[in-house]
Scaffold this motif. Structure first.
Motif, short mmCIF file in Angstrom:
data_model
loop_
_atom_site.label_atom_id
_atom_site.label_comp_id
_atom_site.label_asym_id
_atom_site.label_seq_id
_atom_site.Cartn_x
_atom_site.Cartn_y
_atom_site.Cartn_z
N ALA A 10 -121.39 -1.18 -17.00
CA ALA A 10 -120.40 -0.59 -17.90
C ALA A 10 -119.00 -1.10 -17.58
N SER A 11 -118.71 -1.28 -16.29
CA SER A 11 -117.39 -1.81 -15.94
C SER A 11 -117.22 -3.25 -16.41
N GLY A 13 -118.62 -4.53 -19.10
CA GLY A 13 -118.39 -4.44 -20.54
C GLY A 13 -117.01 -3.93 -20.87
N TYR A 14 -116.54 -2.95 -20.13
CA TYR A 14 -115.22 -2.38 -20.38
C TYR A 14 -114.11 -3.39 -20.13
N ARG A 15 -114.25 -4.18 -19.08
CA ARG A 15 -113.23 -5.17 -18.75
C ARG A 15 -113.37 -6.45 -19.58
N ASN A 44 -119.29 -7.04 -25.70
CA ASN A 44 -118.78 -6.31 -24.54
C ASN A 44 -118.82 -4.80 -24.77
N LYS A 45 -118.48 -4.38 -25.99
CA LYS A 45 -118.52 -2.96 -26.32
C LYS A 45 -119.95 -2.43 -26.29
N PHE A 48 -120.94 -1.97 -22.69
CA PHE A 48 -120.25 -0.80 -22.15
C PHE A 48 -120.91 0.49 -22.62
N SER A 52 -123.07 2.86 -20.17
CA SER A 52 -122.48 4.18 -19.94
C SER A 52 -123.46 5.29 -20.29
#
Length: 109
Positions: A10-11, A13-15, A44-45, A48, A52
């Motif tokens: 998730a990190s 994807g978030y970054r 990426n979203k 994430f 998540s």
């Protein structure tokens, strides 16, 4: 362990690093997806959100583990162990979905 792996995904994807070939999962992506910023953002979203969701689904199992460890004399029935196993497999499948989807983008259909 699944919880930590999901948080790590998730990190990424978030970054915005999930589509990176050197730091993420982008080695299976074709070049036209990597050069399009909208596609990269969408992928990426997706990583994430799915990672998540899988991390959140790990929390009840972690809570149940704490409940089990609170009493060392507690015995678990076979049905509970089977249920936890199936639940863990479902969480792992949810976490792995975006990675399999990324691989399918690289396969010519």
């Amino acid at each position: 362990m699944i919880f930590l792996a999901c948080c790590y995904m998730a990190s990424k994807g978030y970054r915005g690093l999930a589509t990176s070939r050197s730091e993420g999962y982008g080695e299976d992506l074709p070049d036209h997806l990597l050069t399009d910023p909208n596609c990269r953002k969408k992928i990426n979203k997706m990583v994430f959100l799915w990672a998540s969701a899988a991390a959140v689904l790990c929390l009840p199992a972690i809570g149940y583990l704490a409940y089990i460890l609170a009493d060392p004399d507690r015995r678990l029935s076979t049905s509970v162990l089977v249920l936890l196993t199936v639940y863990g497999l479902a969480v792992a499948m949810i976490a792995g979905y975006p990675l399999e989807k990324i691989k399918s983008y690289g396969n010519p259909a």
